[in-house]
Write an enzyme that holds these catalytic residues in place. Structure first.
Site, mmCIF file in Angstrom:
data_model
loop_
_atom_site.group_PDB
_atom_site.id
_atom_site.type_symbol
_atom_site.label_atom_id
_atom_site.label_comp_id
_atom_site.label_asym_id
_atom_site.label_seq_id
_atom_site.Cartn_x
_atom_site.Cartn_y
_atom_site.Cartn_z
ATOM 1 C CB CYS A 188 0.575 8.757 5.201
ATOM 2 S SG CYS A 188 -0.862 8.726 4.116
ATOM 3 C CG ASP A 203 -4.647 -0.775 9.458
ATOM 4 O OD1 ASP A 203 -3.831 -1.230 8.643
ATOM 5 O OD2 ASP A 203 -4.438 -0.738 10.677
ATOM 6 C CG ASN A 213 -7.752 2.271 11.393
ATOM 7 O OD1 ASN A 213 -8.516 3.237 11.322
ATOM 8 N ND2 ASN A 213 -8.090 1.129 11.962
ATOM 9 C CB THR A 256 -0.916 0.047 1.248
ATOM 10 O OG1 THR A 256 -0.101 0.059 2.430
ATOM 11 C CG2 THR A 256 -1.849 -1.145 1.288
ATOM 12 C CD GLU A 257 -1.652 6.466 -0.784
ATOM 13 O OE1 GLU A 257 -0.936 7.469 -0.986
ATOM 14 O OE2 GLU A 257 -2.852 6.418 -1.089
#
Length: 296
Positions: free
Chosen positions: A109, A173, A159, A106-107
């Site tokens: 942050c 999440d 999340n 996933t990306e």
């Protein structure tokens, strides 16, 4: 897939602990976070030259339930079809038969989750809280209005993730998310007790449980306190939630507009507004669409 390693030499290179089957993604040893069944590691997308998150589920936790493994795999793959700037993007999914793991990329942050970010930055205006809230609701509205509808089921401030340099907020999440049919009803009990809507405990609920959880997220953002910290076990939380007793943290919310907005989110399901309804609430009248972090 070829990498630049051989061309630039091997000096001071941080080694990959694991590489995906295509050779595109490499996992480092650094752990970004962990939960009951999943660990998240720092990783690198060699094709795009960006850092990503490598999520790993140990399937031995479900070794006696192949149907559960298949459902988990198919639901995570479905999440790959979600495309919204307030939802963490999923790039790749695969099952490693040898290591008995389910992996998905996933990306990532830059500033971590909203809980830790808020603890780090204690001086935050109501305007900033509204900007974050608006983006979370946009993400929820996207999930809830899809066909089939997607319910997050475990929304809490650990999340929700932040890019601190842009103010952009993203829901992540989604491992416990459920897709539901036309009646928008689901029937399994899971989540984080402090953030779980009363009807979730009854195992008969709709996407409006995410709105309740969002209300508790906003309460935590305002007070810097987890809801129901006065309870020392899950049973006590359950009793308060199911009888409609609000967490003591509500008494710390001095801004009446904010308090009223949180109460709307915590209302009984029959009168609880949708994410779309809340986005139209006067609460957000002072926040312009191009200044809430979404345009970055």
């Amino acid at each position: 897939m070829p990498t630049m390693g051989s061309e630039v030499g091997n000096f001071d290179m941080e080694p990959f602990i694991e590489v995906d089957p295509t050779g595109r993604y490499g996992r480092y040893s650094e752990l970004l976070g962990s939960g009951a069944v999943k660990k998240v590691y720092r990783a690198f997308d060699q094709e795009e030259g960006i850092e990503v998150a490598w999520n790993q589920v140990k399937l031995r936790n479900f070794s006696d339930d192949e149907a559960m493994i298949n459902r988990l795999y198919s639901e995570v793959r479905l999440l790959g079809s979600l495309q919204n700037k307030n939802i963490i993007a999923l790039y790749s999914v695969w099952r490693d038969e040898n290591k008995d793991t389910l992996n998905f990329i996933t990306e990532v942050c830059t500033s971590g989750n909203l809980r830790e970010y808020r603890k780090k930055h204690k001086q935050v205006s109501v305007k900033a809280l509204k900007k974050w809230s608006k983006q979370i609701l946009r993400g929820l509205d996207y999930l809830h209005t899809r066909e089939p509808c997607v319910i997050h089921r475990d929304l809490n401030s650990s999340n929700v993730f932040v890019n601190g340099n842009t103010g952009q907020v993203k829901i992540g999440d989604l491992g416990l998310a459920a897709t539901v049919g036309k009646n928008h009803s689901a029937h399994s009990l899971l989540g984080t007790p402090e953030f779980m809507a009363p009807e979730l405990y009854e195992e008969n609920y709709t996407e409006l449980i995410d709105i309740y959880s969002f209300g508790m997220c906003l309460l935590e953002m305002v007070t810097l306190e987890l809801p129901y910290t006065e309870c020392d076990n899950v049973v006590k939380i359950y009793k308060k939630v199911t009888t409609g007793i609000r967490p003591l943290a509500m008494n710390k919310v001095k801004d009446l507009e904010v308090k009223s907005f949180i109460e709307k989110c915590l209302a009984q399901p029959r009168v609880r507004p949708s994410a779309a309804d809340l986005l139209k609430d006067p609460f957000f009248d002072t926040i312009l669409d191009d200044e809430d972090g979404d345009g970055c």
